[in-house]
Scaffold this motif. Structure first.
Motif, mmCIF file in Angstrom:
data_model
loop_
_atom_site.group_PDB
_atom_site.id
_atom_site.type_symbol
_atom_site.label_atom_id
_atom_site.label_comp_id
_atom_site.label_asym_id
_atom_site.label_seq_id
_atom_site.Cartn_x
_atom_site.Cartn_y
_atom_site.Cartn_z
ATOM 1 N N TYR A 194 2.521 -7.890 11.554
ATOM 2 C CA TYR A 194 3.118 -7.327 10.353
ATOM 3 C C TYR A 194 2.058 -6.645 9.505
ATOM 4 C CZ TYR A 194 7.917 -7.750 8.571
ATOM 5 O OH TYR A 194 9.229 -7.543 8.276
ATOM 6 N N ASN A 195 2.541 -5.841 8.583
ATOM 7 C CA ASN A 195 1.640 -5.261 7.592
ATOM 8 C C ASN A 195 1.481 -6.298 6.471
ATOM 9 O OD1 ASN A 195 1.622 -3.771 4.782
ATOM 10 N ND2 ASN A 195 0.568 -2.463 6.276
ATOM 11 N N ARG A 196 0.229 -6.523 6.031
ATOM 12 C CA ARG A 196 -0.056 -7.570 5.027
ATOM 13 C C ARG A 196 0.826 -7.412 3.788
ATOM 14 N NH1 ARG A 196 -5.576 -9.659 4.674
ATOM 15 N NH2 ARG A 196 -6.592 -9.389 6.690
ATOM 16 N N ALA A 197 0.800 -6.223 3.189
ATOM 17 C CA ALA A 197 1.509 -5.986 1.931
ATOM 18 C C ALA A 197 3.014 -6.172 2.118
ATOM 19 C CB ALA A 197 1.218 -4.582 1.437
ATOM 20 N N TYR A 198 3.525 -5.713 3.277
ATOM 21 C CA TYR A 198 4.958 -5.820 3.531
ATOM 22 C C TYR A 198 5.373 -7.281 3.666
ATOM 23 C CZ TYR A 198 5.531 -0.785 4.253
ATOM 24 O OH TYR A 198 5.594 0.563 4.092
ATOM 25 N N LEU A 199 4.539 -8.066 4.363
ATOM 26 C CA LEU A 199 4.891 -9.464 4.558
ATOM 27 C C LEU A 199 4.936 -10.176 3.195
ATOM 28 C CD1 LEU A 199 5.640 -11.580 6.630
ATOM 29 C CD2 LEU A 199 3.216 -12.152 6.876
ATOM 30 N N GLU A 200 3.959 -9.902 2.354
ATOM 31 C CA GLU A 200 3.934 -10.480 1.003
ATOM 32 C C GLU A 200 5.188 -10.085 0.240
ATOM 33 O OE1 GLU A 200 0.429 -9.335 -1.140
ATOM 34 O OE2 GLU A 200 -0.865 -10.512 0.200
ATOM 35 N N SER A 201 5.508 -8.790 0.268
ATOM 36 C CA SER A 201 6.649 -8.256 -0.474
ATOM 37 C C SER A 201 7.967 -8.868 -0.010
ATOM 38 C CB SER A 201 6.670 -6.739 -0.338
ATOM 39 O OG SER A 201 7.960 -6.229 -0.585
#
Lengths: 645, 126
Positions: A537-544
């Motif tokens: 996953y993309n880090r920022a996307y997973l956080e979001s």
């Protein structure tokens, strides 16, 4: 018995007619039985003063009489003539008449019946002529050859009596023997056709130089075969030879030879050899072979498969080698089998193939795209075009040309998929622009209306109130812009960096960020995700994604019970998913399901997170190649599932 | 003059209220946040109580403008016959303009912003 009596008996019984003639008168004095029989006269008649002239037919020449008389006159020693007469019975009699003096007074006339020997002589001559004519005018080249010297030479080398194979081996090791034998062959005669074949005008010239004219290197093979046949006592053989005409052209001849009956040394005295010019047919055959080879090469080198089937039996009778490249099965696995009915696991959709077979059986040509299973178990798509080769309206052959369309099919599917993606994206974009325009318009409209009202305001108090409102609207507009900006920054492209992320770590981080709210609502937070779970996953996307869903779960908790949020990871088959379950107020999916993940068109300051949060979650999940779904029951709780690729 | 304003935008509703106050005619206006809330009121009313004018937005939570139109048509014709409906919305989408044309009850499709001029036009016609 006295000598005189003995002779009398001999004369009387001789096969030849014998008569004694008086030289002076020419009258018969003595005649034997055979003379009477040949002349067909009785002795009494003959001895009653008759001479030769009284018994011979008129056809006898006057000159013969004169010659006859000369012997009687003792002017000559011998009269000898041949005659043939027709008897009263119709038969022809051949006679040899001979007159020789016996003494001064007497001469001896002998009549030899040579009818039989004469007849066969004539017949022989006739047939000789007949066969000579046949020999000369035969359309087949004919050779009369004397191989007796060759046979003798071979015998001297102890080669006669060997088997053919033995003789062949010997000759292969002794080319000098072949050379010698060639020089020993005597060509007795050849006919006109042979001369024509070798383009020779002069037979004498040909017969004199046969060896140098026709024995070339290529004829060594033929000579070897010929000699090996002689060694094994054969009396006939046939083979093909290559020769060269005197004009230098190459000719192909088929040779057949026979020995005329005979034994031992004489067996090969007279060998008759027939030569047929097969140059033309050889050329045609060669051209056909070349064409056929060329065709086969073409058929085998084209990318597709070519097959033919018998229209009667409906079985395959040919399939090009390329079938192995495409299906993994060799061509002999197919040849002889029923068309589209193979006894091995080949067609994925046998029913479709049987229908197509029935169609072809009705004589309808057609094209079909169908899947197969290759030997290695891989699925491939083929396209066949079936046509019929007809002769006078009757189907002689069924012809199939098959091409591998797997790649085409795949790219078609990919194209369809990307068309779908594009269309989806386009729809999203259109929807987005629609929402943007709607949201901005609603604010700008309010601003315009407020400005109008401010202009007409009657007192300072009213004006101030309206201006404050204008400020609120401007703030709303700004918030809207911020939200839209966030949405617009989501790209669904491969360019977004992905990496293997520890899911539990990210959930923990999210818990930390939201810990204030969790504490405030006293939420039971249950993280069941194993520490080993990794997701791409993309880090920022997973956080979001995690923050949006968990924040919602906290926000829409049920006021009557202790809020509970549990996180579970499932990895079953192809599916990898994280389930976030809460016991909150739930969502009426019947009413709002459709809008849940779409951009809420009228989001306000208060409901900012609700307005765009899930829309962002959905877009981010899809940009990662996954998806997000929801199950919910109003008053019971919700479960959001994040699917990973 | 009885007017229903069905819109979820509080600022818009505030503006419209102000504009009504400026008018010479007496307008008794009721404001609703979405179609559902307006429908709940209408379903219980006698035909004589029905508003003369409904100013309807399209995009709203719960029940949007189109769903309201469909629900409105199920009411007794005697009650709805003299009610004129105006669509007043931020949407300028063709799709919405065309859809409005399919409802004979809709007098006009008016894109925001609303002005006193426009509002006078609506109220003055009655």
């Amino acid at each position: 018995m006295k000598a005189a009596d003995l002779y009398k008996v001999i004369v009387e019984n001789s096969r030849d007619g014998i008569a004694v003639i008086d030289n002076a008168t020419g009258f018969f004095i003595e005649v034997n039985k055979a003379f009477c029989a040949i002349t067909n006269r009785e002795s009494r008649f003959l001895l009653s003063g008759k001479d030769v002239a009284s018994i011979v037919p008129q056809s006898v020449l006057e000159a013969d009489f004169e010659a006859f008389q000369k012997v009687l006159n003792r002017e000559d020693d011998l009269f000898a003539r041949y005659y043939h007469f027709q008897r009263q019975t119709g038969d022809v009699i051949y006679l040899k008449a001979q007159l020789a003096p016996l003494s001064k007074q007497l001469s001896l006339l002998t009549l030899e019946d040579i009818t039989e020997s004469s007849y066969s002589n004539i017949k022989w001559k006739e047939s000789e002529k007949h066969f000579r004519h046949l020999f000369d005018s035969s359309p087949v080249g004919l050779w009369e050859e004397d191989f007796s010297a060759v046979a003798a030479y071979l015998e001297s080398l102890n080669l006669i009596g060997l088997t053919r194979a033995e003789a062949q081996t010997f000759l292969e090791q002794h080319p000098d023997v072949i050379q010698k034998c060639s020089s020993l062959v005597k060509i007795v005669d050849v006919n006109q056709t042979v001369l024509d074949q070798y383009k020779v005008a002069d037979k004498t010239y040909f017969l004199e130089r046969t060896n140098e004219l026709i024995f070339t290197e290529e004829s060594v093979e033929a000579a070897k075969s010929f000699l090996a046949a002689i060694c094994s006592n054969a009396d006939a053989d046939a083979f093909e030879v290559t020769g060269t005409t005197v004009t230098g052209e190459k000719i192909y001849l088929q040779l057949k030879w026979n020995v005329t009956p005979g034994k031992g040394k004489h067996k090969y005295k007279r060998v008759i050899l027939a030569s047929i010019d097969i140059t033309e047919s050889r050329k045609i055959q060669k051209a056909l072979e070349q064409a056929s080879a060329r065709l086969e090469t073409i058929v085998d080198t084209i990318d597709g498969i070519v097959w033919t089937a018998d229209p009667e039996t409906f079985k395959l009778n040919f399939i090009s080698k390329s079938v192995q490249d495409i299906t993994g099965y060799p061509s002999d696995q197919f040849v002889g089998k029923d068309l589209y009915k193979f006894n091995f696991d080949f067609y994925t959709e046998q029913k479709q193939m049987s229908r197509f077979r029935a169609k072809i059986k009705k004589g309808i040509p057609g094209t079909l795209e169908y899947p197969i299973k290759t030997k290695s178990g891989e699925e491939k798509w083929l396209q066949v075009n079936v046509s019929f080769i007809k002769e006078d309206e009757a189907i002689r052959l069924i012809l199939g040309i098959v091409i591998d369309i797997t790649a085409l099919k795949k790219s078609k599917n990919e194209l369809n998929q990307s068309m779908e993606d594009l269309s989806e994206q386009n729809k999203r974009l259109l929807n987005f622009s629609y929402i943007v325009s709607h949201n901005l318009r609603s604010h700008s409209s309010n601003i315009l209306s407020l400005c109008e009202l401010i202009k007409q305001a009657k007192d300072a108090g009213e004006k101030e109130g309206l201006t404050r409102l204008l400020g609120e609207v401007a703030k709303l507009l700004h918030n809207t812009m911020e939200g839209l900006n966030e949405v617009a920054s989501i790209q669904s492209s491969a360019a977004i960096p992905k990496e293997a992320l520890n899911l539990r770590d990210y959930i923990d981080r999210c818990y930390y960020v939201l810990s204030d709210r969790i504490a405030l609502k006293n939420v039971r937070f249950i993280n069941n995700v194993a520490p080993s779970v990794m997701v791409q996953y993309n880090r920022a996307y997973l956080e979001s994604v995690l923050q949006n869903i968990i924040a919602n779960a906290i926000k829409y908790s049920h006021p009557d019970r202790v809020p509970e949020i549990s996180l579970d990871f499932y990895n079953a088959g192809n599916e990898k998913l994280l389930a976030i379950t809460d016991n909150g107020v739930g969502i009426d999916l019947k009413k709002n399901g459709k809008r849940l993940f779409s951009l809420f068109k009228n989001f306000s300051v208060d409901e900012k997170s609700r307005g765009i949060g899930l829309y962002i979650v959905k877009n981010q999940a899809e940009a990662m190649g996954g998806s997000v779904t929801v199950e919910s029951k109003p008053g019971v709780g919700s479960c959001f599932k994040i699917f990973f690729k | 003059m009885k007017v229903f304003v069905i819109d979820d935008d509080p600022v818009y509703k505030l503006i419209v209220q102000r504009m009504f106050n400026e008018m010479s005619e007496t307008v008794s206006a009721r404001f609703f946040n979405d179609g559902r809330k307006a429908m709940d009121v209408l379903e219980g009313w006698e035909p004589v109580a029905f508003p003369d004018i409904i100013m309807l937005d399209i995009e709203m939570p719960e029940m949007d403008g189109w769903a309201f139109m469909d629900a409105f048509r199920t009411l007794p014709a005697a009650a709805t016959a003299h009610t004129k409906i105006y669509i007043i919305t931020s949407s300028i989408a063709n799709e919405d303009v065309q859809k409005a044309g399919q409802y004979p009850e809709i007098i006009k499709y008016i894109p925001k912003p609303i002005t006193q001029e426009i509002l006078k036009g609506i109220i003055g016609r009655h």
